[in-house]
Design an enzyme around this catalytic site. Structure first.
Site, PDB file in Angstrom:
ATOM      1  N   HIS A   1       0.861  -1.187   0.000  1.00  0.00           N
ATOM      2  CA  HIS A   1       0.000   0.000   0.000  1.00  0.00           C
ATOM      3  C   HIS A   1       0.895   1.235   0.000  1.00  0.00           C
ATOM      4  CE1 HIS A   1      -3.197   2.635   2.300  1.00  0.00           C
ATOM      5  NE2 HIS A   1      -2.572   3.303   1.362  1.00  0.00           N
TER       6      HIS A   1
ATOM      7  N   HIS B   1       3.957  10.615   1.177  1.00  0.00           N
ATOM      8  CA  HIS B   1       4.862   9.939   2.108  1.00  0.00           C
ATOM      9  C   HIS B   1       6.328   9.945   1.653  1.00  0.00           C
ATOM     10  CE1 HIS B   1       1.497   8.484   4.486  1.00  0.00           C
ATOM     11  NE2 HIS B   1       0.911   8.074   3.376  1.00  0.00           N
TER      12      HIS B   1
ATOM     13  N   GLN C   1       1.180   8.268  -3.272  1.00  0.00           N
ATOM     14  CA  GLN C   1       1.987   7.756  -2.170  1.00  0.00           C
ATOM     15  C   GLN C   1       3.329   8.477  -2.068  1.00  0.00           C
ATOM     16  OE1 GLN C   1       1.361   5.469   0.337  1.00  0.00           O
ATOM     17  NE2 GLN C   1      -0.754   5.663  -0.354  1.00  0.00           N
TER      18      GLN C   1
END
Length: 222
Positions: free
Chosen positions: A55, A115, A111
């Site tokens: 993920h 992040h 993502q």
């Protein structure tokens, strides 16, 4: 004069409380269990992976949740065929077709910008994704669970799944469950590492979605 001083103090305070790119002290490798996730969310892919997929890989700080660390750092479309192939195998966007995912790269973009920027400049974008692939490959979570008698196709309590992982890794994972037709489905497990990734560590923030401390049964879907 007082207003100017107050504004200066406020600016310093906000800067001190903001996540600084590269200041992370641990990682969380968040792994999706595709069968459970797709049961809840619906996935248009004809074939669902039968192993955990990525993920995200989240650089983080124990003292401060790190997200969107550098708004000026944007995702660069990945063009290297080898990296694209490796990412699609381990980090697919399950809620779209493979063709759309590879064309848009929207999942990887999201993502990375949310992040991945938190570990820049320690890791460039390319190094970040390569590192995620290597970390996933050395974390065979499905084999860990199977070695403790927790296998897809059965139901377990959150405590059982949690302890089965911890009995091998010696650290506490971060389980996530979602409801499907009134019943809990295992959808994700996060495994945490120290900054160097030499050692695993207990995840400092644990989701309560898997109802630890209760007899609630969780489907580990096959």
């Amino acid at each position: 004069m007082f207003k100017l001083q107050l504004a200066s103090v406020l600016c310093v305070f906000l800067f001190a409380c903001s996540p600084i790119s590269g200041s992370f002290d641990h990682w969380q490798l968040v792994l999706t269990w595709p069968a459970g996730y797709c049961k809840v969310k619906g996935c248009p892919r004809p074939v669902i992976p039968n192993d955990f997929t990525i993920h995200g890989l989240w650089p983080d700080s124990i003292s401060l949740i790190m997200n969107n660390c550098d708004p000026t750092k944007t995702f660069a479309t990945i063009t290297e065929i080898k990296q694209i192939t490796e990412l699609e195998k381990r980090w697919p966007e399950l809620t779209t077709t493979a063709q759309f995912a590879l064309t848009s790269q929207s999942f990887w973009r999201y993502q990375y910008e949310k992040h991945g920027t938190c570990c820049f400049p320690v890791y460039s974008q390319s190094a970040y994704f390569d590192f995620a692939i290597k970390l996933k490959d050395k974390t065979d979570l499905l084999s860990i669970l199977r070695s403790q008698g927790v296998t897809p196709g059965s139901t377990y309590t959150g405590e059982r799944i949690n302890s089965s992982s911890a009995s091998v890794t010696r650290v506490k994972p971060n389980l996530k469950c979602l409801y499907y037709r009134g019943k809990l489905e295992l959808t994700e497990i996060g495994i945490c590492f120290d900054r160097t990734t030499v050692a695993m560590m207990s995840c400092p923030r644990i989701s309560t979605s898997c109802k630890f401390g209760t007899n609630a049964r969780i489907t580990f879907r096959q």
